[in-house]
Design an enzyme around this catalytic site. Sequence first.
Site, PDB file in Angstrom:
ATOM      1  N   TYR A 165      42.836  68.896  23.612  1.00 61.47           N
ATOM      2  CA  TYR A 165      43.876  67.869  23.544  1.00 61.47           C
ATOM      3  C   TYR A 165      44.190  67.330  24.942  1.00 61.47           C
ATOM      4  O   TYR A 165      44.275  66.118  25.151  1.00 61.47           O
ATOM      5  CB  TYR A 165      45.137  68.442  22.899  1.00 61.47           C
ATOM      6  CG  TYR A 165      46.278  67.464  22.829  1.00 61.47           C
ATOM      7  CD1 TYR A 165      46.308  66.455  21.865  1.00 61.47           C
ATOM      8  CD2 TYR A 165      47.356  67.547  23.712  1.00 61.47           C
ATOM      9  CE1 TYR A 165      47.353  65.550  21.798  1.00 61.47           C
ATOM     10  CE2 TYR A 165      48.406  66.653  23.654  1.00 61.47           C
ATOM     11  CZ  TYR A 165      48.398  65.650  22.694  1.00 61.47           C
ATOM     12  OH  TYR A 165      49.443  64.760  22.636  1.00 61.47           O
ATOM     13  N   SER A 168      41.463  65.095  26.110  1.00 62.04           N
ATOM     14  CA  SER A 168      41.462  63.794  25.429  1.00 62.04           C
ATOM     15  C   SER A 168      42.508  62.863  26.019  1.00 62.04           C
ATOM     16  O   SER A 168      42.268  61.660  26.184  1.00 62.04           O
ATOM     17  CB  SER A 168      41.685  63.979  23.920  1.00 62.04           C
ATOM     18  OG  SER A 168      43.028  64.338  23.628  1.00 62.04           O
TER      19      SER A 168
END
Length: 272
Positions: A165, A168
């Site tokens: 995460y 990203s």
Amino acid sequence: MANSCADLKVSSLKGKVTLITGASSGIGAGAAVLFAKLGALLVLNGRNVENLKKVAEECAECGGGTEPLLVPGDLTDEDTVKKMVEDVIVRFGQLDVLVNNAGILAFGGIQTSDLATYDRIMNVNVRSVYHLTQLCVPQLIKTKGCIVNVSSVAGQRSSAIALAYCMSKSAINHFTCCLAVELAPKQVRVNSVCPGVIVTEVFKSAGLDDEETVKFFEMCKHSHALGRVGEVDEVAQCIAFLASDAASFITGVNLSVDGGYHVQSPGKTEME
């Protein structure tokens, strides 16, 4: 002068065709309602059709009865994304604002997550954003519009509990800056907001139960300099600002909306 500036902030989004992804809940839903209040013409995407319809109803009430165009679907499906952009142009003939909000969260580090999780995170949070933006840019160039990406403080601060995460969102931050440079000659502005921990359902979607979510929010108060976690509307207001004429000379900015998380001295941020 103060009143005229306030009027500008409200009126500059009126009539602007705005596509918001991930609008069926959380920050996306909050942004949709706020943009409706400001008079924008809305196109709303989300995977939960029932929730998306509820958000659309609230937007219609706030926006004087104007019904948003709903384009539900999974953004990792390329045909869905292509049809979405086509539907926007068929309905409105233009696109002024793109809010790339859709994203997912998954916990886990290099030793506790698998490649399937990594692929899922990167496909939703990065690849689909790249693809949708790529298709929208020709329309935004025509209107000299703008893009607001929803990133995260996780793209600025390291964390041991959500590796993919964080990667990203770091990618989205740099995507924002690079795209801002590329599109500046076309007078298309590109910015992002980087929220801290915001009270939404995303943490439950990532696997936390009610008790763990409450514990997580309580723990995160200590990592935010203001001593609390954030609310959806606090992020939505910043998205609206960056999309409005009030931010006409702002591009390439990753705006922290995190209660001071990014400047707070590192502390304990992991689940016990």
